[in-house]
Motif scaffolding. Sequence first.
Motif, PDB file in Angstrom:
ATOM      1  N   LEU A  45      13.858  -6.988 -15.183  1.00 32.92           N
ATOM      2  CA  LEU A  45      12.616  -6.228 -15.059  1.00 32.92           C
ATOM      3  C   LEU A  45      12.932  -4.910 -14.369  1.00 32.92           C
ATOM      4  CD1 LEU A  45      10.322  -9.119 -13.780  1.00 32.92           C
ATOM      5  CD2 LEU A  45      10.249  -8.048 -16.029  1.00 32.92           C
ATOM      6  N   PRO A  46      12.125  -3.892 -14.577  1.00 32.96           N
ATOM      7  CA  PRO A  46      12.385  -2.612 -13.906  1.00 32.96           C
ATOM      8  C   PRO A  46      12.347  -2.788 -12.391  1.00 32.96           C
ATOM      9  CG  PRO A  46      10.549  -2.442 -15.449  1.00 32.96           C
ATOM     10  CD  PRO A  46      10.938  -3.880 -15.397  1.00 32.96           C
ATOM     11  N   HIS A  47      13.246  -2.119 -11.706  1.00 34.91           N
ATOM     12  CA  HIS A  47      13.284  -2.197 -10.248  1.00 34.91           C
ATOM     13  C   HIS A  47      12.170  -1.347  -9.662  1.00 34.91           C
ATOM     14  CE1 HIS A  47      14.786  -1.385  -6.169  1.00 34.91           C
ATOM     15  NE2 HIS A  47      15.104  -2.660  -6.262  1.00 34.91           N
ATOM     16  N   MET A  48      11.496  -1.883  -8.679  1.00 34.23           N
ATOM     17  CA  MET A  48      10.392  -1.171  -8.046  1.00 34.23           C
ATOM     18  C   MET A  48      10.656  -1.065  -6.550  1.00 34.23           C
ATOM     19  SD  MET A  48       8.121  -0.427 -10.291  1.00 34.23           S
ATOM     20  CE  MET A  48       8.766  -0.476 -11.944  1.00 34.23           C
ATOM     21  N   PRO A  49      10.109  -0.062  -5.907  1.00 37.27           N
ATOM     22  CA  PRO A  49       9.245   0.963  -6.475  1.00 37.27           C
ATOM     23  C   PRO A  49      10.028   1.945  -7.330  1.00 37.27           C
ATOM     24  CG  PRO A  49       9.567   1.373  -4.144  1.00 37.27           C
ATOM     25  CD  PRO A  49      10.250   0.086  -4.461  1.00 37.27           C
ATOM     26  N   LYS A  50       9.330   2.528  -8.266  1.00 41.82           N
ATOM     27  CA  LYS A  50       9.944   3.467  -9.203  1.00 41.82           C
ATOM     28  C   LYS A  50      10.637   4.596  -8.432  1.00 41.82           C
ATOM     29  CE  LYS A  50       8.939   6.224 -13.257  1.00 41.82           C
ATOM     30  NZ  LYS A  50       7.921   6.644 -14.191  1.00 41.82           N
ATOM     31  N   GLY A  51      11.870   4.853  -8.812  1.00 43.47           N
ATOM     32  CA  GLY A  51      12.619   5.934  -8.189  1.00 43.47           C
ATOM     33  C   GLY A  51      13.218   5.605  -6.838  1.00 43.47           C
ATOM     34  N   GLY A  52      13.165   4.363  -6.432  1.00 42.84           N
ATOM     35  CA  GLY A  52      13.706   4.003  -5.124  1.00 42.84           C
ATOM     36  C   GLY A  52      13.755   2.509  -4.942  1.00 42.84           C
ATOM     37  N   GLN A  53      13.785   2.105  -3.709  1.00 43.73           N
ATOM     38  CA  GLN A  53      13.739   0.674  -3.429  1.00 43.73           C
ATOM     39  C   GLN A  53      13.166   0.458  -2.042  1.00 43.73           C
ATOM     40  OE1 GLN A  53      18.065   0.216  -3.842  1.00 43.73           O
ATOM     41  NE2 GLN A  53      18.020  -0.797  -1.865  1.00 43.73           N
TER      42      GLN A  53
ATOM     43  N   GLN B  58       0.828  -1.207   0.000  1.00 43.94           N
ATOM     44  CA  GLN B  58       0.000   0.000   0.000  1.00 43.94           C
ATOM     45  C   GLN B  58       0.864   1.261   0.000  1.00 43.94           C
ATOM     46  OE1 GLN B  58      -2.527   0.371   3.482  1.00 43.94           O
ATOM     47  NE2 GLN B  58      -4.157   1.203   2.208  1.00 43.94           N
ATOM     48  N   SER B  59       1.912   1.284   0.791  1.00 43.35           N
ATOM     49  CA  SER B  59       2.768   2.471   0.902  1.00 43.35           C
ATOM     50  C   SER B  59       3.688   2.669  -0.288  1.00 43.35           C
ATOM     51  CB  SER B  59       3.645   2.367   2.154  1.00 43.35           C
ATOM     52  OG  SER B  59       2.870   2.341   3.301  1.00 43.35           O
ATOM     53  N   ASN B  60       4.078   1.585  -0.941  1.00 43.69           N
ATOM     54  CA  ASN B  60       5.126   1.673  -1.951  1.00 43.69           C
ATOM     55  C   ASN B  60       4.699   1.373  -3.383  1.00 43.69           C
ATOM     56  OD1 ASN B  60       7.763   2.021  -0.311  1.00 43.69           O
ATOM     57  ND2 ASN B  60       6.627   0.435   0.776  1.00 43.69           N
ATOM     58  N   CYS B  61       3.554   0.730  -3.570  1.00 49.90           N
ATOM     59  CA  CYS B  61       3.216   0.221  -4.902  1.00 49.90           C
ATOM     60  C   CYS B  61       1.901   0.723  -5.479  1.00 49.90           C
ATOM     61  CB  CYS B  61       3.168  -1.306  -4.871  1.00 49.90           C
ATOM     62  SG  CYS B  61       4.624  -2.087  -4.144  1.00 49.90           S
ATOM     63  N   LEU B  62       0.926   0.976  -4.632  1.00 52.26           N
ATOM     64  CA  LEU B  62      -0.421   1.237  -5.140  1.00 52.26           C
ATOM     65  C   LEU B  62      -0.572   2.558  -5.879  1.00 52.26           C
ATOM     66  CD1 LEU B  62      -2.852  -0.285  -2.522  1.00 52.26           C
ATOM     67  CD2 LEU B  62      -1.990  -1.227  -4.664  1.00 52.26           C
ATOM     68  N   SER B  63       0.317   3.501  -5.667  1.00 47.32           N
ATOM     69  CA  SER B  63       0.179   4.759  -6.416  1.00 47.32           C
ATOM     70  C   SER B  63       0.360   4.530  -7.914  1.00 47.32           C
ATOM     71  CB  SER B  63       1.172   5.807  -5.906  1.00 47.32           C
ATOM     72  OG  SER B  63       2.497   5.388  -6.114  1.00 47.32           O
ATOM     73  N   CYS B  64       1.039   3.457  -8.291  1.00 47.61           N
ATOM     74  CA  CYS B  64       1.238   3.137  -9.717  1.00 47.61           C
ATOM     75  C   CYS B  64       0.531   1.853 -10.157  1.00 47.61           C
ATOM     76  CB  CYS B  64       2.727   2.977 -10.022  1.00 47.61           C
ATOM     77  SG  CYS B  64       3.685   4.483  -9.834  1.00 47.61           S
ATOM     78  N   HIS B  65       0.129   1.004  -9.216  1.00 44.49           N
ATOM     79  CA  HIS B  65      -0.381  -0.321  -9.589  1.00 44.49           C
ATOM     80  C   HIS B  65      -1.731  -0.651  -8.962  1.00 44.49           C
ATOM     81  CE1 HIS B  65       3.277  -1.242 -11.710  1.00 44.49           C
ATOM     82  NE2 HIS B  65       3.999  -0.900 -10.650  1.00 44.49           N
ATOM     83  N   ASP B  66      -2.632   0.322  -8.955  1.00 48.23           N
ATOM     84  CA  ASP B  66      -4.001   0.036  -8.541  1.00 48.23           C
ATOM     85  C   ASP B  66      -4.878  -0.021  -9.791  1.00 48.23           C
ATOM     86  OD1 ASP B  66      -4.407   2.689  -9.297  1.00 48.23           O
ATOM     87  OD2 ASP B  66      -4.904   3.392  -7.282  1.00 48.23           O
ATOM     88  N   ALA B  67      -6.165  -0.216  -9.625  1.00 46.33           N
ATOM     89  CA  ALA B  67      -7.065  -0.369 -10.766  1.00 46.33           C
ATOM     90  C   ALA B  67      -7.147   0.891 -11.623  1.00 46.33           C
ATOM     91  CB  ALA B  67      -8.457  -0.770 -10.284  1.00 46.33           C
ATOM     92  N   VAL B  68      -6.875   2.045 -11.041  1.00 42.67           N
ATOM     93  CA  VAL B  68      -6.923   3.304 -11.781  1.00 42.67           C
ATOM     94  C   VAL B  68      -5.590   3.577 -12.481  1.00 42.67           C
ATOM     95  CG1 VAL B  68      -7.199   5.812 -11.560  1.00 42.67           C
ATOM     96  CG2 VAL B  68      -8.639   4.276 -10.218  1.00 42.67           C
ATOM     97  N   ASN B  69      -4.498   3.372 -11.775  1.00 40.06           N
ATOM     98  CA  ASN B  69      -3.152   3.692 -12.282  1.00 40.06           C
ATOM     99  C   ASN B  69      -2.361   2.421 -12.548  1.00 40.06           C
ATOM    100  OD1 ASN B  69      -3.464   6.590 -11.786  1.00 40.06           O
ATOM    101  ND2 ASN B  69      -3.460   5.982  -9.646  1.00 40.06           N
ATOM    102  N   HIS B  70      -2.859   1.576 -13.392  1.00 35.40           N
ATOM    103  CA  HIS B  70      -2.229   0.269 -13.612  1.00 35.40           C
ATOM    104  C   HIS B  70      -1.058   0.363 -14.577  1.00 35.40           C
ATOM    105  CE1 HIS B  70      -4.941   0.720 -16.885  1.00 35.40           C
ATOM    106  NE2 HIS B  70      -5.992   0.362 -16.182  1.00 35.40           N
ATOM    107  N   PHE B  71       0.043   0.973 -14.093  1.00 38.12           N
ATOM    108  CA  PHE B  71       1.244   1.131 -14.892  1.00 38.12           C
ATOM    109  C   PHE B  71       1.712  -0.212 -15.420  1.00 38.12           C
ATOM    110  CE2 PHE B  71       5.865   1.347 -15.355  1.00 38.12           C
ATOM    111  CZ  PHE B  71       5.960   2.378 -16.265  1.00 38.12           C
ATOM    112  N   ASP B  72       1.975  -0.259 -16.691  1.00 45.11           N
ATOM    113  CA  ASP B  72       2.449  -1.462 -17.379  1.00 45.11           C
ATOM    114  C   ASP B  72       1.458  -2.626 -17.250  1.00 45.11           C
ATOM    115  OD1 ASP B  72       4.421  -2.146 -19.135  1.00 45.11           O
ATOM    116  OD2 ASP B  72       5.778  -2.963 -17.614  1.00 45.11           O
ATOM    117  N   GLY B  73       0.192  -2.303 -16.981  1.00 39.55           N
ATOM    118  CA  GLY B  73      -0.837  -3.324 -16.885  1.00 39.55           C
ATOM    119  C   GLY B  73      -0.827  -4.122 -15.591  1.00 39.55           C
ATOM    120  N   VAL B  74      -0.016  -3.706 -14.623  1.00 42.78           N
ATOM    121  CA  VAL B  74       0.116  -4.443 -13.363  1.00 42.78           C
ATOM    122  C   VAL B  74      -0.820  -3.834 -12.321  1.00 42.78           C
ATOM    123  CG1 VAL B  74       1.683  -5.083 -11.490  1.00 42.78           C
ATOM    124  CG2 VAL B  74       2.501  -5.062 -13.862  1.00 42.78           C
TER     125      VAL B  74
END
Length: 91
Positions: A63-71, A18-34
Motif C-alpha cells: 500500500l502507499p506509504h503515508m503520510p504522503k511525501g514523508g513518514q 490530525q497533524s499528519n493525515c487529515l489534510s488528505c483524509h477528511d470528509a472533504v479531501n477523502h483521497f483514495d476514498g479514505v
Amino acid sequence: MQNLKSISYSRDVFPIIQSNCLSCHDAVNHFDGVVIENYQQISESCRLGEMMDVITTHYAGSLPHMPKGGQLKSCEVEVIRLWIQQGLINN
C-alpha cells in the motif's frame, strides 16, 4: 514522551492523525476514498490493519506509504501500535 503504559486516543493518537493525515483524509479531501477523521473511522482502520500497513510499510508493491511525501516519527508509530495493542480504547 508520555507514559506509554496508558495511551489515550484523544491525548496521544488523534493529534498524530490530525497533524499528519487529515489534510488528505477528511470528509472533504477523502483521497483514495479514505476518511479517518473520528474515533470510529480511525479505530476501524487500525482494527483492519490498514493504518499500520500504510504507516510502516516501505517496499514496492505494498500500500502507499503515508503520510504522503514523508513518514511518521518512529515514536508516533509506536504510540499508534501500543494503542492498538491496548484495545483501541476511546479515551
